[in-house]
Write a protein that holds these residues in place. Structure first.
Motif, PDB file in Angstrom:
ATOM      1  N   ALA A  10       0.803  -1.225   0.000  1.00 44.37           N
ATOM      2  CA  ALA A  10       0.000   0.000   0.000  1.00 44.37           C
ATOM      3  C   ALA A  10       0.836   1.277   0.000  1.00 44.37           C
ATOM      4  O   ALA A  10       0.337   2.350   0.314  1.00 44.37           O
ATOM      5  CB  ALA A  10      -0.986   0.006   1.166  1.00 44.37           C
ATOM      6  N   GLN A  11       2.090   1.185  -0.359  1.00 49.44           N
ATOM      7  CA  GLN A  11       2.972   2.348  -0.487  1.00 49.44           C
ATOM      8  C   GLN A  11       3.360   2.513  -1.953  1.00 49.44           C
ATOM      9  O   GLN A  11       3.818   1.552  -2.583  1.00 49.44           O
ATOM     10  CB  GLN A  11       4.241   2.159   0.359  1.00 49.44           C
ATOM     11  CG  GLN A  11       3.981   2.081   1.845  1.00 49.44           C
ATOM     12  CD  GLN A  11       3.458   3.400   2.393  1.00 49.44           C
ATOM     13  OE1 GLN A  11       3.931   4.468   2.073  1.00 49.44           O
ATOM     14  NE2 GLN A  11       2.435   3.308   3.234  1.00 49.44           N
ATOM     15  N   TRP A  12       3.206   3.710  -2.472  1.00 50.59           N
ATOM     16  CA  TRP A  12       3.530   4.000  -3.865  1.00 50.59           C
ATOM     17  C   TRP A  12       4.920   4.604  -3.965  1.00 50.59           C
ATOM     18  O   TRP A  12       5.297   5.450  -3.159  1.00 50.59           O
ATOM     19  CB  TRP A  12       2.512   4.964  -4.463  1.00 50.59           C
ATOM     20  CG  TRP A  12       1.198   4.304  -4.701  1.00 50.59           C
ATOM     21  CD1 TRP A  12       0.127   4.314  -3.859  1.00 50.59           C
ATOM     22  CD2 TRP A  12       0.835   3.514  -5.820  1.00 50.59           C
ATOM     23  NE1 TRP A  12      -0.898   3.583  -4.405  1.00 50.59           N
ATOM     24  CE2 TRP A  12      -0.495   3.072  -5.619  1.00 50.59           C
ATOM     25  CE3 TRP A  12       1.489   3.127  -6.992  1.00 50.59           C
ATOM     26  CZ2 TRP A  12      -1.177   2.289  -6.531  1.00 50.59           C
ATOM     27  CZ3 TRP A  12       0.812   2.339  -7.907  1.00 50.59           C
ATOM     28  CH2 TRP A  12      -0.504   1.933  -7.685  1.00 50.59           C
ATOM     29  N   SER A  13       5.661   4.149  -4.965  1.00 46.82           N
ATOM     30  CA  SER A  13       6.989   4.719  -5.200  1.00 46.82           C
ATOM     31  C   SER A  13       7.234   4.838  -6.692  1.00 46.82           C
ATOM     32  O   SER A  13       6.563   4.209  -7.508  1.00 46.82           O
ATOM     33  CB  SER A  13       8.079   3.859  -4.547  1.00 46.82           C
ATOM     34  OG  SER A  13       8.068   2.559  -5.097  1.00 46.82           O
ATOM     35  N   LEU A  14       8.195   5.667  -7.020  1.00 51.49           N
ATOM     36  CA  LEU A  14       8.589   5.893  -8.405  1.00 51.49           C
ATOM     37  C   LEU A  14      10.054   5.504  -8.518  1.00 51.49           C
ATOM     38  O   LEU A  14      10.886   5.988  -7.745  1.00 51.49           O
ATOM     39  CB  LEU A  14       8.383   7.370  -8.756  1.00 51.49           C
ATOM     40  CG  LEU A  14       8.603   7.738 -10.214  1.00 51.49           C
ATOM     41  CD1 LEU A  14       7.633   8.844 -10.600  1.00 51.49           C
ATOM     42  CD2 LEU A  14      10.001   8.194 -10.453  1.00 51.49           C
TER      43      LEU A  14
END
Length: 87
Positions: A10-14
């Motif tokens: 549930a953590q978004w990263s690029l």
């Protein structure tokens, strides 16, 4: 260049290869918008293909691709009329 927007726990990263490290985002939309902007900038600056890939729940999809498209040349217009039409 492939820029990846990833959701893990549930953590978004690029993941941008030019930046060299992952950047955290509060939402998938913010990460995606940033990825598309960077991919477009890279394509305009270098002319090289740029891809935005999204990874979540063990799957991935290529969401956006910037690439040059070959365009067929337009035939020259005829300058003379066909003999049957010229009469």
């Amino acid at each position: 260049m492939v820029i990846t927007v990833k959701c893990s726990a549930a953590q978004w990263s690029l993941l941008d290869p030019a930046a060299g490290s992952a950047e955290a985002f509060g939402s998938g939309a913010a990460a995606f918008d940033t990825a598309v902007e960077r991919a477009g900038d890279h394509y305009r600056r270098t002319g090289q293909e740029s891809i935005v890939r999204v990874e979540a729940l063990g799957n991935s999809i290529e969401a956006v691709r910037f690439q040059a498209v070959a365009v067929a040349p337009v035939p020259a217009q005829a300058t003379e009329l066909h003999p049957a039409i010229a009469r």
